[in-house]
Design an enzyme around this catalytic site. Sequence first.
Site, PDB file in Angstrom:
ATOM      1  N   PHE A  26       0.847  -1.207   0.000  1.00 13.66           N
ATOM      2  CA  PHE A  26       0.000   0.000   0.000  1.00 13.66           C
ATOM      3  C   PHE A  26       0.875   1.246   0.000  1.00 13.66           C
ATOM      4  O   PHE A  26       1.782   1.357   0.818  1.00 13.66           O
ATOM      5  CB  PHE A  26      -0.917   0.034   1.229  1.00 13.66           C
ATOM      6  CG  PHE A  26      -2.146  -0.805   1.089  1.00 13.66           C
ATOM      7  CD1 PHE A  26      -3.302  -0.262   0.553  1.00 13.66           C
ATOM      8  CD2 PHE A  26      -2.131  -2.135   1.466  1.00 13.66           C
ATOM      9  CE1 PHE A  26      -4.442  -1.047   0.411  1.00 13.66           C
ATOM     10  CE2 PHE A  26      -3.260  -2.936   1.325  1.00 13.66           C
ATOM     11  CZ  PHE A  26      -4.421  -2.383   0.797  1.00 13.66           C
ATOM     12  N   HIS A  27       0.607   2.135  -0.910  1.00 12.42           N
ATOM     13  CA  HIS A  27       1.401   3.375  -0.911  1.00 12.42           C
ATOM     14  C   HIS A  27       0.670   4.574  -1.519  1.00 12.42           C
ATOM     15  O   HIS A  27       1.159   5.683  -1.459  1.00 12.42           O
ATOM     16  CB  HIS A  27       2.712   3.161  -1.665  1.00 12.42           C
ATOM     17  CG  HIS A  27       2.540   3.163  -3.159  1.00 12.42           C
ATOM     18  ND1 HIS A  27       1.972   2.120  -3.827  1.00 12.42           N
ATOM     19  CD2 HIS A  27       2.822   4.096  -4.084  1.00 12.42           C
ATOM     20  CE1 HIS A  27       1.930   2.395  -5.117  1.00 12.42           C
ATOM     21  NE2 HIS A  27       2.431   3.589  -5.306  1.00 12.42           N
ATOM     22  N   ARG A  28      -0.520   4.361  -2.119  1.00 11.96           N
ATOM     23  CA  ARG A  28      -1.179   5.470  -2.815  1.00 11.96           C
ATOM     24  C   ARG A  28      -1.662   6.537  -1.840  1.00 11.96           C
ATOM     25  O   ARG A  28      -2.270   6.224  -0.824  1.00 11.96           O
ATOM     26  CB  ARG A  28      -2.411   4.993  -3.586  1.00 11.96           C
ATOM     27  CG  ARG A  28      -2.043   4.219  -4.757  1.00 11.96           C
ATOM     28  CD  ARG A  28      -2.823   4.473  -5.997  1.00 11.96           C
ATOM     29  NE  ARG A  28      -2.022   3.877  -7.032  1.00 11.96           N
ATOM     30  CZ  ARG A  28      -1.165   4.547  -7.783  1.00 11.96           C
ATOM     31  NH1 ARG A  28      -1.085   5.857  -7.687  1.00 11.96           N
ATOM     32  NH2 ARG A  28      -0.422   3.929  -8.655  1.00 11.96           N
ATOM     33  N   ASP A  72      -2.401  -1.618  -3.753  1.00 13.86           N
ATOM     34  CA  ASP A  72      -2.885  -0.479  -4.516  1.00 13.86           C
ATOM     35  C   ASP A  72      -1.851  -0.049  -5.562  1.00 13.86           C
ATOM     36  O   ASP A  72      -1.925   1.036  -6.106  1.00 13.86           O
ATOM     37  CB  ASP A  72      -3.284   0.689  -3.604  1.00 13.86           C
ATOM     38  CG  ASP A  72      -2.116   1.256  -2.819  1.00 13.86           C
ATOM     39  OD1 ASP A  72      -0.961   0.844  -3.051  1.00 13.86           O
ATOM     40  OD2 ASP A  72      -2.366   2.119  -1.952  1.00 13.86           O
TER      41      ASP A  72
END
Lengths: 356, 370
Positions: free
Chosen positions: B215-217, B293
Amino acid sequence: MNRIITVVGARPQFIKAATLSRQFKLAGIEELIIHTGQHFDTNMSDVFFEEMEIPRPAYHLDIHGLTHGAMTGRMLEGIEAILLKEKPDGVLVYGDTNSTIAGALAASKLHIPVLHVEAGLRSFNMQMPEEINRILTDRISNVLFCPTEAAVANLKKEGFENMPVRIIKNGDVMQDAAMYYAPKAEQKSDILKQAGLSKFVLATIHRQENTDSPETLRNIITGLNEINRQIPVLVPIHPRTRSILTQLNITPEFKMIDPVGYFDMIVLLKNCKLVITDSGGVQKEAFFFGKHCITLREQTEWVELVENGYNILVGSNVLKLKDAFEVFSSKVSDFKINLYGKGQAAQIAVNEISKI
Amino acid sequence: MKKIILVVGARPNFMKIAPLMHQLKGDTDIKPILVHTGQHYDSQMSGRFFEELGIPAPDINLEVGSASHAEQTAKIMIGFEKVCIDENPDFVLVVGDVNSTVACTLVAAKLNIKTIHYEAGLRSHDRTMPEEINRLVTDSITDYFFTTSVDADENLIKEGVDKDKIFMVGNLMIDTLEANLKKAAVSEQKFTLLNRTGEVDINTLLNTGYGVMTFHRPSNVDEKQTLEALVEIWSEISEKIPLVFPIHPRTMGNIKKFGLMEKMNRPNIYLIDSLGYLEFIHLVSKAKFALTDSGGIQEETTHLNIPCLTVRPNTERPVTIWEGSNKLIAVPEILSETEAIIRGEGKVGQNPKYWDGKTAERIIAIVKKI
């Protein structure tokens, strides 16, 4: 939108921007102008701003005299810093210069809506840096103000109808400018007296594709010389082109004068018999002032002029140039047709912006 | 002999350039010049990827480093223009959708150098993503379009691109995946935990199975409310199946900033540093599912036919949904979708056309002809 940042840098963009600035004032929309510095010469002095009633830029980036990549890069940096500080509701860009793409790209990455005036124009020649600038700017614009039906059709062909953007045909702001400045120009300019001509053909040559190839340039000069034997040809000429002529040992038979400002140009356009040019803007201005135009290029963004018989494209072909001259020597046209909005373009654009 | 500049900038580019560089090794018709813009902020990580993937050291490194979008694009343009003028190549080949992609394409186009965009035509139709702007801009001025799937071809045709300029070549990421899966299997799989003391050996999780997460968005991790909801869901899932979470520095920073570290301290959540390429694909290849994501993992799981749950409202890689094992879901759906996978009802897909490990070969053959 209540607060707009306008990014301009090239001389014609200031004239275009001034048409919207007047309307912003009337609509009570705040506008800040960034001058990238792309055009920087004596014609852009204080007198230019005063005479043309152009609002002074709030920011001056002073970026000029660089290669395309370096210039665009430096502009991007400068514009982003200002946008972060000013946080405008929208960024307004004009036409197809490096200042245009730099403004559009900086804004789009910050999620600030991009408003593009003169959207949708295409020459279909990717060798022209302007064509790259146009296409790129349109692709990331949120509101596309198109000067003509052809411009709208170009965008449709590129799938813009299915994109989350607005396309508005508002007309051409240069017609607004021509109508606004014409009375003033006639008062201020004494170019006719200076030139000492009453019946003449007005010609301009500045595109690199015409000036940088000796063969092409020779062809064009030969053609103009031949026309000059029938009716005097007057050429406001850039010092760069003049020195190329000297280097090539070409001595034109026609009259050359130093480059002229916008007001002088208006008066020359109003009083000439015919226009010969390789400029994009001059083709339209010829039409605004009811003149036929021969274009020294293979393509034009202003196809409606060609389709309606006001303009003939001849490239650098002497025979075609002479043929076109013959055609227009006897042709009478009605210039009343509404191709460019009849001077309402800025008002329509600002009205739309005020509603967003 | 044709001279071609290949551009890499950021991590997702490396896996795409590697197979091209391998394919060009010893080629007598094409001389490659590898330009690294240095866009990726972590030079150590970049070096490690180059080594793992066997990419030769770049011929030129612009070393632009991290900066704002405009500043980074600007620096790349200024540096790359000099390179193009010095080298005067026949082609510039760019990949993906990072700032280096758009900056180098623009510079080359202005110098009338022919440009090739690999991974052209992908669209999320979400212009708040900087990658989408990069894709739109790059494709608006590219000369030749190399695509990974037919949906990309359709997007380009809708935007008025001439069919003759579009070449569906398949997926370079899959070339790299295929070439490295075996090598990855023998790599060390012990990692230090970040959410509690100790370490995890992935091999011990193989019996029960595990899910892998990335997850990084900004839309998922930048707001406290959203991130907290995610943390709670992860914790709930972890009661049913172990979760291995190589964490992006941005996400880690936000978890700490929002005071959520305590909630991440669950016995079945294995929070670890972001991984090298080999470690990562091994981790993915053995997982029961992926929860993510990011972009690339949607493609890798499709090729491996592992169920992938993508927590985004859109994807620029829809072929992974139409044909592959990927599913777009919203945050409230994560739990039920994961449970379905645990029950053995995860999405089964098929491998898209030309995702076969031979994409580099196809690309080079076409470049020789154009």
